[in-house]
Design a protein around this motif. Structure first.
Motif, short mmCIF file in Angstrom:
data_model
loop_
_atom_site.label_atom_id
_atom_site.label_comp_id
_atom_site.label_asym_id
_atom_site.label_seq_id
_atom_site.Cartn_x
_atom_site.Cartn_y
_atom_site.Cartn_z
N LEU A 214 0.82 -1.21 0.00
CA LEU A 214 0.00 0.00 0.00
C LEU A 214 0.86 1.27 0.00
N THR A 215 1.91 1.29 0.84
CA THR A 215 2.66 2.54 1.01
C THR A 215 3.50 2.90 -0.22
N LYS A 216 3.92 1.88 -0.97
CA LYS A 216 4.74 2.16 -2.17
C LYS A 216 3.92 2.10 -3.45
N ALA A 217 2.62 1.91 -3.32
CA ALA A 217 1.78 1.78 -4.52
C ALA A 217 1.59 3.15 -5.19
N ALA A 218 1.56 3.15 -6.52
CA ALA A 218 1.27 4.39 -7.24
C ALA A 218 -0.15 4.83 -6.90
N GLU A 219 -1.04 3.83 -6.75
CA GLU A 219 -2.43 4.14 -6.39
C GLU A 219 -2.88 3.26 -5.22
N PRO A 220 -2.61 3.67 -4.00
CA PRO A 220 -3.00 2.87 -2.84
C PRO A 220 -4.49 2.51 -2.83
N ALA A 221 -5.34 3.42 -3.32
CA ALA A 221 -6.78 3.16 -3.31
C ALA A 221 -7.12 1.93 -4.15
N ALA A 222 -6.43 1.76 -5.27
CA ALA A 222 -6.70 0.61 -6.15
C ALA A 222 -6.25 -0.68 -5.47
N VAL A 223 -5.11 -0.64 -4.78
CA VAL A 223 -4.64 -1.83 -4.06
C VAL A 223 -5.61 -2.17 -2.93
N TRP A 224 -6.10 -1.15 -2.26
CA TRP A 224 -7.08 -1.35 -1.18
C TRP A 224 -8.30 -2.11 -1.72
N GLU A 225 -8.78 -1.70 -2.87
CA GLU A 225 -9.95 -2.36 -3.46
C GLU A 225 -9.65 -3.83 -3.77
N GLU A 226 -8.44 -4.10 -4.24
CA GLU A 226 -8.04 -5.47 -4.55
C GLU A 226 -8.01 -6.32 -3.25
N ILE A 227 -7.47 -5.73 -2.18
CA ILE A 227 -7.43 -6.44 -0.89
C ILE A 227 -8.86 -6.73 -0.43
N LYS A 228 -9.70 -5.73 -0.59
CA LYS A 228 -11.11 -5.84 -0.18
C LYS A 228 -11.79 -7.00 -0.92
N LYS A 229 -11.53 -7.08 -2.21
CA LYS A 229 -12.12 -8.17 -3.01
C LYS A 229 -11.72 -9.53 -2.44
N GLN A 230 -10.47 -9.61 -1.99
CA GLN A 230 -9.98 -10.90 -1.47
C GLN A 230 -10.58 -11.23 -0.10
N LEU A 231 -10.94 -10.20 0.65
CA LEU A 231 -11.41 -10.46 2.02
C LEU A 231 -12.92 -10.57 2.13
N LEU A 232 -13.65 -10.07 1.11
CA LEU A 232 -15.12 -10.11 1.22
C LEU A 232 -15.68 -11.45 0.81
#
Ligand code: C5P
Length: 232
Positions: A214-232
């Motif tokens: 997340l901290t080194k991502a160009a777009e942390p928001a997009a990575v967050w959404e990907e993590i969310k998909k995996q956890l839901l």
């Protein structure tokens, strides 16, 4: 608990200003982890600042000292508002019990107190030749987790690959907080053994510590959404 409340963002930044851009992109974030780098550069005020912004704070300072000092230090850190603290289990039963006592004596707080079993930078050779423990590393991790539990700590920081064994050994309610999370194995960086958010969650991990994805991502928001998909 909402699935994304399991995520703890590791604020591995030299100062708060450097973290702002990332934080601004993660409005759903509940937990942040403040380690030695940020705590020592910004000072104790960093905990109050993050609490004032509504975050829960895991203060990752890995305390290890005589029981009386750890007791007093725990009181100081809980006074700042920390919600989660950790201790080297190698400090022993009396030290861990002193931490727990400080936790129970702090009014209005129910802090999560965790043990550090063995650092992930410690391998079998280091354990034997430098630390002087000759038992297999996996066995030491389980024995330390057991000692943490018996001393009244709520859980341990460990690899998600150890989560299941620790829960089998110490009980399902014993909390496991797991770093070493990557969305793709090829991005492991210096982490030796990585798992995806989905694998970590399936292994029973209660909290997932995520830094660089997340901290080194160009777009942390997009990575967050990907993590969310995996956890839901
Ligand atoms: O960037 P990354 O996702 O690898 O960050 C993981 C975070 O978890 C870092 O803050 C690191 O210090 C911490 N951590 C770890 N392994 C442990 C304990 C803590 O990676 N065994």
């Amino acid at each position: 608990m909402k699935p994304m409340d399991k995520i703890i963002l590791a604020l591995d930044f030299p100062n708060l200003a450097a973290a702002e851009q990332c934080l601004a992109q993660l409005p759903e974030l509940t937990w942040v982890k403040v380690g030695m780098e940020l705590f020592y550069s910004e000072g104790p005020q960093i905990v109050r600042t993050l609490k004032d912004r509504g975050y829960k704070v895991f203060l990752d300072l890995k305390l290890h000292d005589i029981p009386n000092t750890v007791y007093s230090a725990t009181k100081s850190l809980l006074g700042l508002g920390a919600d989660m603290l950790n201790y080297h289990v190698a400090g022993g039963r009396a030290m861990l019990a002193a931490a727990v006592q400080a936790g129970t004596e702090t009014p209005g707080k129910r802090p999560i107190l965790l043990g550090v079993t063995q650092l992930t930078s410690t391998d079998q050779v280091t354990l034997e030749k430098e630390i002087g423990i000759t038992r297999p590393l996996g066995e030491v991790v389980l024995a330390y987790a057991q000692l943490a539990k018996e001393s009244g700590l709520h859980g341990v920081v460990c690899s998600a690959l150890e989560s299941r064994a620790i829960k089998d050994h110490c009980g399902a309610e014993f909390i496991t907080v797991t770093p070493g999370i990557r969305l793709a194995a090829e991005d492991a960086q210096d982490q030796k053994r990585v798992v995806t958010p989905k694998q970590a969650s399936a292994s029973g991990s209660d909290f997932l510590v995520i830094g660089r994805p997340l901290t080194k991502a160009a777009e942390p928001a997009a990575v967050w959404e990907e993590i969310k998909k995996q956890l839901l």
